[in-house]
Design a protein around this motif. Sequence first.
Motif, short mmCIF file in Angstrom:
data_model
loop_
_atom_site.label_atom_id
_atom_site.label_comp_id
_atom_site.label_asym_id
_atom_site.label_seq_id
_atom_site.Cartn_x
_atom_site.Cartn_y
_atom_site.Cartn_z
N THR A 370 -34.09 -8.00 8.76
CA THR A 370 -33.38 -8.02 10.04
C THR A 370 -34.31 -7.70 11.20
OG1 THR A 370 -32.78 -5.68 9.97
CG2 THR A 370 -31.29 -7.23 8.87
N TRP A 376 -33.58 -4.34 5.70
CA TRP A 376 -33.10 -5.55 5.02
C TRP A 376 -31.60 -5.68 5.18
CZ3 TRP A 376 -36.70 -8.86 3.27
CH2 TRP A 376 -37.99 -8.36 3.09
N GLY A 377 -31.14 -6.92 5.20
CA GLY A 377 -29.71 -7.20 5.31
C GLY A 377 -29.30 -8.23 4.27
N ARG A 379 -26.64 -11.73 3.62
CA ARG A 379 -25.75 -12.75 4.16
C ARG A 379 -25.43 -13.77 3.07
NH1 ARG A 379 -30.41 -14.48 8.44
NH2 ARG A 379 -31.88 -15.48 6.99
N ILE A 451 -26.28 -4.47 2.07
CA ILE A 451 -25.27 -4.66 3.12
C ILE A 451 -25.41 -3.52 4.13
CG2 ILE A 451 -22.83 -4.89 3.66
CD1 ILE A 451 -22.31 -5.90 0.89
N ASN A 452 -25.65 -3.86 5.37
CA ASN A 452 -25.84 -2.87 6.42
C ASN A 452 -24.50 -2.39 6.99
OD1 ASN A 452 -28.67 -2.41 6.65
ND2 ASN A 452 -28.90 -4.45 7.55
N GLU A 488 -23.90 -15.61 8.49
CA GLU A 488 -23.59 -14.40 9.26
C GLU A 488 -23.86 -13.18 8.40
OE1 GLU A 488 -19.74 -12.15 11.34
OE2 GLU A 488 -19.61 -14.27 10.78
N GLU A 489 -24.49 -12.17 8.98
CA GLU A 489 -24.81 -10.97 8.21
C GLU A 489 -23.54 -10.28 7.72
OE1 GLU A 489 -27.26 -6.72 8.39
OE2 GLU A 489 -27.23 -8.04 10.16
N THR A 491 -21.53 -6.99 6.67
CA THR A 491 -21.57 -5.57 7.04
C THR A 491 -20.28 -4.88 6.59
OG1 THR A 491 -20.59 -6.03 9.23
CG2 THR A 491 -23.00 -5.99 9.09
#
Length: 526
Positions: A370, A376-377, A379, A451-452, A488-489, A491
């Motif tokens: 990210t 890190w993320g 998606r 996952i953020n 899309e990320e 979350t």
Amino acid sequence: MPSMVVVQGSGQPTRRVDPRKVHSIICNRKKGEEDQFLVRWKSEIKFASNPPLSWHSLNEIYGCLELLQDYVETWSRVLNVAASRLHPPTKRSTPDSEGESERRASPYINGRSSTPGSRASPVTSVHTTSSFSSTAYSENSTTYIDVYNGVLESKDGLISCRNVSRADIPEILIKNVPTPDMANVARRLGRGGIQNANILIRAAYTRKLEQVPGKKIHLVNVVDSSSPSLRFQYINDYVLRDGVHRVDPAAQVGCTKCSPHMGRDIGCEYTKKCDCLEYAAVDESRITSPEEKEKYQDAIATGKPTMGFPKKFPYFAEGTKVQHARCLVPFYLHSRRPIYECNDRCRCGPNCRNKNVQFGRTVELEIFRTQGGRGWGLRCKTKLYEGQFIDTYRGEIITDAEATRREDSANTKAKASYLYSLDKFAESEGLEPEDCYVVDGEFMGGPSKFINHSCEPNCRQYTVSYNKHDCRVYDIAFFACRDIAKGEELTFDYLDKEDEEEMENPGEDAIPCLCGAKKCRKWLWT
């Protein structure tokens, strides 16, 4: 970044260092066309001031990629510390030393370092247990020292190094490594080696992802050259640590009145018959008659079973809207009610409508780097629909006492990002906080680790149980709480707070929130 690493070879069989005997990797250099890294070996003497050190190619240290990653991630800082030794703070001369030039102490002991511009005679610094040898030279612009404080050995194709003190073996104190000269060479000529090391690390991590069951997991980084930690272990189920126990499998029961073919060939059809829903929430909106309301209130007051009252299966069945199949129904999606799925002991068959999370992840994911310092993320490679299952949160299940110990030893509130208390049934079952287990997903787990947090998340975590009699071990499953566009990320709210809940005043060690949402609470851990 080049797409591949070419390791120069001599045509001889490849030998690699024994990873069991390596302590760390502490420097790098360029020797001719070969990238080399300085290995610090474990010493037989605890806290030895001069443990064995030796230079090795990327090919030789291939079994030590985790240690190589440690070095690569701290490369700049290590070299800056080493360079600072070249220009120590100036000290005022004492009266009796006036006029004498102040010399920088040599990093080598016993006077075995060659002076600049001189060439040392080659000396053998290898003890051979098979046909393997190496030569050590002086450390300057044209010659090299390959081994310090010991001799190399090779056995069964694995290289190791042991402490030996001898007149022909260069010695160096570990506190002086890397030396300013080593740091200078690494900074000027070693960037290519770091780049090639990152390529090997990335390839190794990609291979780890290929072993994870389910749809493919991709790794993308257009921000820098780093990769997630190779030490992270992907697991398919919880790992139970000391003091953690599941309910005896013999206590697991399934539905006995259902069958695979009850009309639509989707397994369970009637909530009043499915024994797995015994402890599931009652749909109170469907209790309309005064008599039924009275019976329900009596059951709640006396703790009687709620079987026979109207309930709902958690997922849309096949045959409804295509995009809703296996997605959470609103009754569960918009609440925190626990989900009870059917299990292998049920008579409803393997394709029951009430089985979903237990089949595992079915969506293709992408771990990505990210922007903005959030690490890190995660998606999804395809569109997700509201209520669609994504993956579970896995890790080690530990006791509350062990979780507290790990938090204290971490010495940072950020550790809480990986700890998830299994306390869903604490109140209903009369469990004390110290009796609840905790999931730690920092060192092992699944892709959901990445996952953020967001104060306005697009995913939500739900309790999913396959054994209604086990109130201490169950799955934590992530579902989309709204439609999520491809790419899309993903979350979720780490604090699992409702909109109206207030945040505590931040303390001195509070961790700010970086989610960037319009309704950001500004602080993650207070």
